[in-house]
Design a protein around this motif. Structure first.
Motif, PDB file in Angstrom:
ATOM      1  N   GLY A 283       0.778  -1.238   0.000  1.00 11.54           N
ATOM      2  CA  GLY A 283       0.000   0.000   0.000  1.00 11.54           C
ATOM      3  C   GLY A 283       0.808   1.285   0.000  1.00 11.54           C
ATOM      4  N   ARG A 284       2.092   1.227   0.382  1.00  7.03           N
ATOM      5  CA  ARG A 284       2.882   2.451   0.419  1.00  7.03           C
ATOM      6  C   ARG A 284       3.208   3.006  -0.971  1.00  7.03           C
ATOM      7  NH1 ARG A 284       7.544   5.419   0.617  1.00  7.03           N
ATOM      8  NH2 ARG A 284       8.664   3.913  -0.688  1.00  7.03           N
ATOM      9  N   PRO A 285       3.657   2.177  -1.942  1.00  6.73           N
ATOM     10  CA  PRO A 285       4.054   2.737  -3.237  1.00  6.73           C
ATOM     11  C   PRO A 285       2.976   3.569  -3.946  1.00  6.73           C
ATOM     12  CG  PRO A 285       4.938   0.534  -3.011  1.00  6.73           C
ATOM     13  CD  PRO A 285       4.015   0.743  -1.842  1.00  6.73           C
ATOM     14  N   PRO A 286       1.693   3.143  -3.963  1.00  2.93           N
ATOM     15  CA  PRO A 286       0.708   4.003  -4.642  1.00  2.93           C
ATOM     16  C   PRO A 286       0.592   5.388  -4.020  1.00  2.93           C
ATOM     17  CG  PRO A 286      -0.181   1.793  -4.334  1.00  2.93           C
ATOM     18  CD  PRO A 286       1.090   1.860  -3.541  1.00  2.93           C
ATOM     19  N   ILE A 287       0.678   5.480  -2.696  1.00  2.00           N
ATOM     20  CA  ILE A 287       0.608   6.789  -2.050  1.00  2.00           C
ATOM     21  C   ILE A 287       1.875   7.578  -2.323  1.00  2.00           C
ATOM     22  CG2 ILE A 287       0.458   7.983   0.174  1.00  2.00           C
ATOM     23  CD1 ILE A 287      -1.258   5.643   1.174  1.00  2.00           C
ATOM     24  N   ALA A 288       3.031   6.902  -2.252  1.00  3.42           N
ATOM     25  CA  ALA A 288       4.298   7.582  -2.520  1.00  3.42           C
ATOM     26  C   ALA A 288       4.352   8.099  -3.964  1.00  3.42           C
ATOM     27  CB  ALA A 288       5.457   6.630  -2.244  1.00  3.42           C
ATOM     28  N   ARG A 289       3.886   7.279  -4.909  1.00  2.94           N
ATOM     29  CA  ARG A 289       3.883   7.724  -6.313  1.00  2.94           C
ATOM     30  C   ARG A 289       2.959   8.918  -6.498  1.00  2.94           C
ATOM     31  NH1 ARG A 289       4.369   2.079  -7.516  1.00  2.94           N
ATOM     32  NH2 ARG A 289       2.115   1.858  -7.595  1.00  2.94           N
ATOM     33  N   ALA A 290       1.793   8.885  -5.845  1.00  4.29           N
ATOM     34  CA  ALA A 290       0.861  10.014  -5.958  1.00  4.29           C
ATOM     35  C   ALA A 290       1.487  11.297  -5.439  1.00  4.29           C
ATOM     36  CB  ALA A 290      -0.423   9.705  -5.194  1.00  4.29           C
ATOM     37  N   ALA A 291       2.408  11.155  -4.465  1.00  4.65           N
ATOM     38  CA  ALA A 291       3.082  12.323  -3.889  1.00  4.65           C
ATOM     39  C   ALA A 291       4.322  12.735  -4.670  1.00  4.65           C
ATOM     40  CB  ALA A 291       3.458  12.034  -2.441  1.00  4.65           C
ATOM     41  N   GLY A 292       4.621  12.008  -5.763  1.00  3.02           N
ATOM     42  CA  GLY A 292       5.734  12.396  -6.616  1.00  3.02           C
ATOM     43  C   GLY A 292       7.000  11.594  -6.435  1.00  3.02           C
ATOM     44  N   GLU A 293       6.979  10.570  -5.579  1.00  2.00           N
ATOM     45  CA  GLU A 293       8.170   9.751  -5.355  1.00  2.00           C
ATOM     46  C   GLU A 293       8.263   8.676  -6.432  1.00  2.00           C
ATOM     47  OE1 GLU A 293       9.768   6.577  -1.970  1.00  2.00           O
ATOM     48  OE2 GLU A 293       8.387   8.186  -1.373  1.00  2.00           O
ATOM     49  N   THR A 294       9.483   8.383  -6.877  1.00  2.00           N
ATOM     50  CA  THR A 294       9.717   7.285  -7.797  1.00  2.00           C
ATOM     51  C   THR A 294       9.910   6.006  -6.988  1.00  2.00           C
ATOM     52  OG1 THR A 294      10.765   8.741  -9.416  1.00  2.00           O
ATOM     53  CG2 THR A 294      11.201   6.386  -9.628  1.00  2.00           C
ATOM     54  N   VAL A 295       9.076   5.031  -7.246  1.00  4.28           N
ATOM     55  CA  VAL A 295       9.066   3.814  -6.432  1.00  4.28           C
ATOM     56  C   VAL A 295       9.172   2.599  -7.339  1.00  4.28           C
ATOM     57  CG1 VAL A 295       7.817   2.505  -4.682  1.00  4.28           C
ATOM     58  CG2 VAL A 295       7.538   4.981  -4.795  1.00  4.28           C
ATOM     59  N   ALA A 296      10.080   1.697  -7.008  1.00  4.97           N
ATOM     60  CA  ALA A 296      10.195   0.440  -7.749  1.00  4.97           C
ATOM     61  C   ALA A 296       8.950  -0.403  -7.526  1.00  4.97           C
ATOM     62  CB  ALA A 296      11.432  -0.320  -7.309  1.00  4.97           C
ATOM     63  N   VAL A 297       8.540  -1.113  -8.566  1.00  7.90           N
ATOM     64  CA  VAL A 297       7.312  -1.902  -8.501  1.00  7.90           C
ATOM     65  C   VAL A 297       7.657  -3.388  -8.386  1.00  7.90           C
ATOM     66  CG1 VAL A 297       5.206  -2.557  -9.703  1.00  7.90           C
ATOM     67  CG2 VAL A 297       6.044  -0.200  -9.842  1.00  7.90           C
ATOM     68  N   GLU A 298       7.020  -4.063  -7.437  1.00  6.96           N
ATOM     69  CA  GLU A 298       7.112  -5.520  -7.303  1.00  6.96           C
ATOM     70  C   GLU A 298       5.696  -6.057  -7.282  1.00  6.96           C
ATOM     71  OE1 GLU A 298       9.563  -8.792  -4.631  1.00  6.96           O
ATOM     72  OE2 GLU A 298       9.036  -6.865  -3.740  1.00  6.96           O
ATOM     73  N   ASP A 299       5.430  -7.133  -8.026  1.00  5.88           N
ATOM     74  CA  ASP A 299       4.047  -7.598  -8.130  1.00  5.88           C
ATOM     75  C   ASP A 299       3.588  -8.203  -6.804  1.00  5.88           C
ATOM     76  OD1 ASP A 299       4.105 -10.846  -8.483  1.00  5.88           O
ATOM     77  OD2 ASP A 299       5.895  -9.888  -9.318  1.00  5.88           O
ATOM     78  N   ASN A 300       2.277  -8.066  -6.565  1.00  5.61           N
ATOM     79  CA  ASN A 300       1.697  -8.498  -5.295  1.00  5.61           C
ATOM     80  C   ASN A 300       1.924  -9.979  -4.988  1.00  5.61           C
ATOM     81  OD1 ASN A 300       0.845  -5.882  -5.159  1.00  5.61           O
ATOM     82  ND2 ASN A 300      -1.344  -6.331  -5.192  1.00  5.61           N
ATOM     83  N   PRO A 301       1.728 -10.899  -5.950  1.00  2.49           N
ATOM     84  CA  PRO A 301       1.950 -12.314  -5.616  1.00  2.49           C
ATOM     85  C   PRO A 301       3.356 -12.599  -5.110  1.00  2.49           C
ATOM     86  CG  PRO A 301       0.684 -12.142  -7.641  1.00  2.49           C
ATOM     87  CD  PRO A 301       1.134 -10.751  -7.302  1.00  2.49           C
ATOM     88  N   THR A 302       4.360 -11.903  -5.653  1.00  2.00           N
ATOM     89  CA  THR A 302       5.732 -12.092  -5.185  1.00  2.00           C
ATOM     90  C   THR A 302       5.880 -11.625  -3.746  1.00  2.00           C
ATOM     91  OG1 THR A 302       6.632 -11.850  -7.417  1.00  2.00           O
ATOM     92  CG2 THR A 302       8.151 -11.493  -5.589  1.00  2.00           C
ATOM     93  N   ILE A 303       5.268 -10.479  -3.431  1.00  2.00           N
ATOM     94  CA  ILE A 303       5.318  -9.947  -2.066  1.00  2.00           C
ATOM     95  C   ILE A 303       4.610 -10.901  -1.102  1.00  2.00           C
ATOM     96  CG2 ILE A 303       4.533  -8.069  -0.566  1.00  2.00           C
ATOM     97  CD1 ILE A 303       4.928  -6.180  -2.970  1.00  2.00           C
ATOM     98  N   TRP A 304       3.413 -11.343  -1.470  1.00  2.00           N
ATOM     99  CA  TRP A 304       2.674 -12.257  -0.596  1.00  2.00           C
ATOM    100  C   TRP A 304       3.459 -13.549  -0.355  1.00  2.00           C
ATOM    101  CZ3 TRP A 304      -2.009 -11.064  -4.093  1.00  2.00           C
ATOM    102  CH2 TRP A 304      -2.674  -9.923  -3.612  1.00  2.00           C
ATOM    103  N   ALA A 305       4.067 -14.082  -1.416  1.00  2.75           N
ATOM    104  CA  ALA A 305       4.815 -15.340  -1.284  1.00  2.75           C
ATOM    105  C   ALA A 305       6.004 -15.161  -0.339  1.00  2.75           C
ATOM    106  CB  ALA A 305       5.290 -15.808  -2.652  1.00  2.75           C
ATOM    107  N   ARG A 306       6.659 -14.015  -0.416  1.00  5.80           N
ATOM    108  CA  ARG A 306       7.796 -13.771   0.472  1.00  5.80           C
ATOM    109  C   ARG A 306       7.353 -13.718   1.937  1.00  5.80           C
ATOM    110  NH1 ARG A 306       9.382  -9.489  -1.718  1.00  5.80           N
ATOM    111  NH2 ARG A 306       8.659  -7.921  -0.231  1.00  5.80           N
ATOM    112  N   TRP A 307       6.260 -13.013   2.192  1.00  3.35           N
ATOM    113  CA  TRP A 307       5.751 -12.924   3.562  1.00  3.35           C
ATOM    114  C   TRP A 307       5.253 -14.291   4.050  1.00  3.35           C
ATOM    115  CZ3 TRP A 307       5.507  -8.840   7.058  1.00  3.35           C
ATOM    116  CH2 TRP A 307       5.947  -7.604   6.575  1.00  3.35           C
TER     117      TRP A 307
END
Length: 257
Positions: free
Chosen positions: A56-80
């Motif tokens: 949830g952080r990257p969409p808010i950070a991008r909206a505020a003008g920050e450049t954020v690397a994108v990682e797909d959700n399934p990869t994040i969920w699998a890691r957790w």
């Protein structure tokens, strides 16, 4: 609305500080305890909150003008999901704090004007909507963790009051996913703490009801737990409903998630 944004961020900070203080004291055995969400351990509930913060952080950070690397959700969920319980708890502390740092750094203008593309809704939403959805998750799953060690725990009162206001406004659409009005079989209106609940073809929270057909007798935190399916025996002590409905009627409308 800007005041409600600020109140929501304040509630999210309070939730984090309270939960983080508890998490730092938990043993490995306690992390393996069943949480208030019966299908999850305490560590898994923390993992859910932590992965949600990371996503949830990257969409808010991008909206505020920050450049954020994108990682797909399934990869994040699998890691957790593949992490050990202690790593899940520590990951929650890290990522939820980072999410909060991002939103707390937003300027007053950004707080009032940003729109956020969450990726899973048809169109971008206001910052307040994104924050409100996060508070709903955090308040309920924080309760899941805390009630594992304190049977008398409730949803944080400050969060509950803000969530009632949010349900009467920008996150009211979530009731369309959470509520099953057909289970009641008849229209009803219920006085709830600080607002009113209208059950018809849809379910809505309104600012005020003139002549409710029933009254929910309990604090705002109990109403929030009702909506999320967490107001169940034995954790419903002292809560009653007077009038044309019963508490069991309302529980059928809100089966939980």
């Amino acid at each position: 609305m800007s005041q409600l944004v600020d109140r929501t961020i304040t509630a999210l900070r309070a939730e984090h500080d309270t939960l983080a203080a508890l998490v730092r004291t938990l043993t490995d055995e306690q992390l393996a305890t069943t949480s208030g969400a019966a299908e999850w351990t305490v560590a898994q509930a923390l993992s859910h909150l932590g992965s949600g913060a990371e996503i949830g952080r990257p969409p808010i950070a991008r909206a505020a003008g920050e450049t954020v690397a994108v990682e797909d959700n399934p990869t994040i969920w699998a890691r957790w999901d593949g992490s050990a319980p202690r790593a899940q708890a520590e990951g929650f502390l890290e990522h939820n704090a980072r999410w909060l740092d991002t939103v707390e750094a937003l300027t007053p203008e950004q707080r009032s004007s940003l729109t956020v593309d969450l990726g899973f809704l048809p169109e971008p939403v206001s910052l307040l909507t994104a924050l409100g959805m996060r508070l709903n998750e955090v308040a309920n799953h924080s309760w899941d963790v805390r009630v594992a060690f304190d049977p008398q725990a409730g949803v944080a009162a400050g969060s509950a009051e803000v969530l009632v206001d949010l349900m009467a406004g920008p996150i009211g659409f979530m009731l369309g996913f959470l509520a099953k009005p057909a289970e009641l079989g008849k229209p009803a209106s219920v006085a709830i703490p600080g607002a009113g609940l209208v059950i018809d073809e849809a379910v809505t929270v309104v600012d005020h009801l003139e002549s409710p057909s029933a009254t929910f007798n309990g604090p705002a935190e109990a109403f929030i737990r009702l909506v999320s399916g967490r107001l169940k025996p034995p954790r419903d002590t002292g809560v009653t409903v007077d009038g044309a409905l019963s508490l069991d009627d309302l529980r059928r409308v809100f089966p939980g998630f």
